[in-house]
Design a protein around this motif. Sequence first.
Motif, PDB file in Angstrom:
ATOM      1  N   ALA A   9      31.672  -7.057  73.302  1.00 42.50           N
ATOM      2  CA  ALA A   9      30.352  -7.695  73.307  1.00 42.50           C
ATOM      3  C   ALA A   9      29.466  -7.098  74.392  1.00 42.50           C
ATOM      4  CB  ALA A   9      30.509  -9.200  73.507  1.00 42.50           C
ATOM      5  N   ALA A  10      30.034  -6.862  75.570  1.00 44.91           N
ATOM      6  CA  ALA A  10      29.255  -6.282  76.662  1.00 44.91           C
ATOM      7  C   ALA A  10      28.768  -4.885  76.295  1.00 44.91           C
ATOM      8  CB  ALA A  10      30.096  -6.247  77.935  1.00 44.91           C
ATOM      9  N   ARG A  11      29.651  -4.088  75.717  1.00 44.40           N
ATOM     10  CA  ARG A  11      29.275  -2.734  75.319  1.00 44.40           C
ATOM     11  C   ARG A  11      28.234  -2.761  74.193  1.00 44.40           C
ATOM     12  NH1 ARG A  11      34.283   1.223  76.038  1.00 44.40           N
ATOM     13  NH2 ARG A  11      33.289   2.236  74.273  1.00 44.40           N
ATOM     14  N   LEU A  12      28.341  -3.750  73.315  1.00 41.73           N
ATOM     15  CA  LEU A  12      27.362  -3.877  72.241  1.00 41.73           C
ATOM     16  C   LEU A  12      25.974  -4.162  72.810  1.00 41.73           C
ATOM     17  CD1 LEU A  12      26.856  -3.905  69.212  1.00 41.73           C
ATOM     18  CD2 LEU A  12      27.464  -6.341  69.201  1.00 41.73           C
ATOM     19  N   ILE A  13      25.902  -4.991  73.825  1.00 43.03           N
ATOM     20  CA  ILE A  13      24.610  -5.276  74.466  1.00 43.03           C
ATOM     21  C   ILE A  13      24.010  -3.992  75.038  1.00 43.03           C
ATOM     22  CG2 ILE A  13      23.509  -6.464  76.406  1.00 43.03           C
ATOM     23  CD1 ILE A  13      25.683  -8.709  75.941  1.00 43.03           C
ATOM     24  N   ILE A  14      24.842  -3.181  75.668  1.00 44.51           N
ATOM     25  CA  ILE A  14      24.364  -1.913  76.220  1.00 44.51           C
ATOM     26  C   ILE A  14      23.834  -1.014  75.112  1.00 44.51           C
ATOM     27  CG2 ILE A  14      25.068   0.200  77.412  1.00 44.51           C
ATOM     28  CD1 ILE A  14      27.134  -1.569  78.944  1.00 44.51           C
ATOM     29  N   ALA A  15      24.572  -0.930  74.010  1.00 48.23           N
ATOM     30  CA  ALA A  15      24.153  -0.078  72.895  1.00 48.23           C
ATOM     31  C   ALA A  15      22.820  -0.537  72.316  1.00 48.23           C
ATOM     32  CB  ALA A  15      25.233  -0.062  71.811  1.00 48.23           C
ATOM     33  N   ALA A  37      31.227   1.736  70.695  1.00 48.87           N
ATOM     34  CA  ALA A  37      32.586   2.203  70.968  1.00 48.87           C
ATOM     35  C   ALA A  37      32.625   3.614  71.540  1.00 48.87           C
ATOM     36  CB  ALA A  37      33.419   2.136  69.692  1.00 48.87           C
ATOM     37  N   GLU A  38      31.481   4.270  71.632  1.00 51.03           N
ATOM     38  CA  GLU A  38      31.455   5.649  72.109  1.00 51.03           C
ATOM     39  C   GLU A  38      31.632   5.716  73.625  1.00 51.03           C
ATOM     40  OE1 GLU A  38      28.119   7.747  70.466  1.00 51.03           O
ATOM     41  OE2 GLU A  38      28.618   7.122  68.421  1.00 51.03           O
ATOM     42  N   ASP A  39      32.119   6.869  74.080  1.00 44.87           N
ATOM     43  CA  ASP A  39      32.535   7.006  75.473  1.00 44.87           C
ATOM     44  C   ASP A  39      31.416   6.783  76.474  1.00 44.87           C
ATOM     45  OD1 ASP A  39      35.103   7.554  74.642  1.00 44.87           O
ATOM     46  OD2 ASP A  39      34.960   9.721  74.927  1.00 44.87           O
ATOM     47  N   ASP A  40      30.216   7.222  76.166  1.00 43.13           N
ATOM     48  CA  ASP A  40      29.126   7.084  77.131  1.00 43.13           C
ATOM     49  C   ASP A  40      28.730   5.630  77.339  1.00 43.13           C
ATOM     50  OD1 ASP A  40      28.036   7.330  74.422  1.00 43.13           O
ATOM     51  OD2 ASP A  40      26.068   7.256  75.393  1.00 43.13           O
ATOM     52  N   ILE A  41      28.906   4.799  76.310  1.00 41.18           N
ATOM     53  CA  ILE A  41      28.624   3.374  76.468  1.00 41.18           C
ATOM     54  C   ILE A  41      29.675   2.736  77.377  1.00 41.18           C
ATOM     55  CG2 ILE A  41      28.393   1.160  75.281  1.00 41.18           C
ATOM     56  CD1 ILE A  41      26.077   2.979  74.689  1.00 41.18           C
ATOM     57  N   GLY A  42      30.933   3.119  77.172  1.00 39.68           N
ATOM     58  CA  GLY A  42      31.983   2.639  78.057  1.00 39.68           C
ATOM     59  C   GLY A  42      31.758   3.071  79.486  1.00 39.68           C
ATOM     60  N   ALA A  43      31.286   4.287  79.663  1.00 42.22           N
ATOM     61  CA  ALA A  43      31.003   4.785  81.007  1.00 42.22           C
ATOM     62  C   ALA A  43      29.877   3.992  81.655  1.00 42.22           C
ATOM     63  CB  ALA A  43      30.651   6.267  80.953  1.00 42.22           C
ATOM     64  N   GLN A  44      28.880   3.614  80.855  1.00 40.43           N
ATOM     65  CA  GLN A  44      27.785   2.801  81.397  1.00 40.43           C
ATOM     66  C   GLN A  44      28.276   1.423  81.811  1.00 40.43           C
ATOM     67  OE1 GLN A  44      24.396   3.764  81.946  1.00 40.43           O
ATOM     68  NE2 GLN A  44      24.700   1.899  83.175  1.00 40.43           N
TER      69      GLN A  44
END
Length: 202
Positions: free
Chosen positions: A93-99, A151-158
């Motif tokens: 959910a957190a990563r989805l918000i970033i995306a 789910a992509e790596d740059d979103i996880g990095a953010q």
Amino acid sequence: MSRVIDYFFAPISPWTYLGHERFAAIARDAGATVRLVPIDLIKLFAVSGGLPLAQRPPQRQAYRLLELRRFSQHLGLPMNVEPACFPVAPHKAARLIIAVDQADGADAAMRLTGALLRAVWEQQRDIADDVTLTAILTEQGLAAERLSRSAEDDIGAQYDANTQRAIDASLFGAPSYVIDGELFWGQDRLDFVQRALAVDGA
């Protein structure tokens, strides 16, 4: 010139839920810019002395439930203080918000954040489930493709960088609001956020 508020939060935090819509209204009324900073609370707790809920003493857990009920009633917000899908892993959910923030802007990300918080604390939905997340995107008029993007790596990095930023800023909980380097911790400090914005804008 628009004031900037850094909004540190976790999409599973009940206190973030209780404050989110009030915060959004305060920022909007002040003409402030909100920078959304979803963080990993467990990592933050690990370096700031906080404990995950299950590790807290029984008396603290009991008082937390009491306070959640009090604030829910006081604010007139529906809330299941012991929801069926909690605890739940918040990272998707957190990563989805970033995306969504990156693709659709802060206003869309704020709306999605509110929907995710309501999903946990009002609707007892599982925000770690892809089907649920896709449904929430659709309900908010957002592209379902944002989930695969998240789910992509740059979103996880953010997401990791957001958490490190919170650690570096000596934060210790959520929600936290930072204006010009000044920290306001907790939804019960939103009156002070509003006053700070009024003074700054005077």
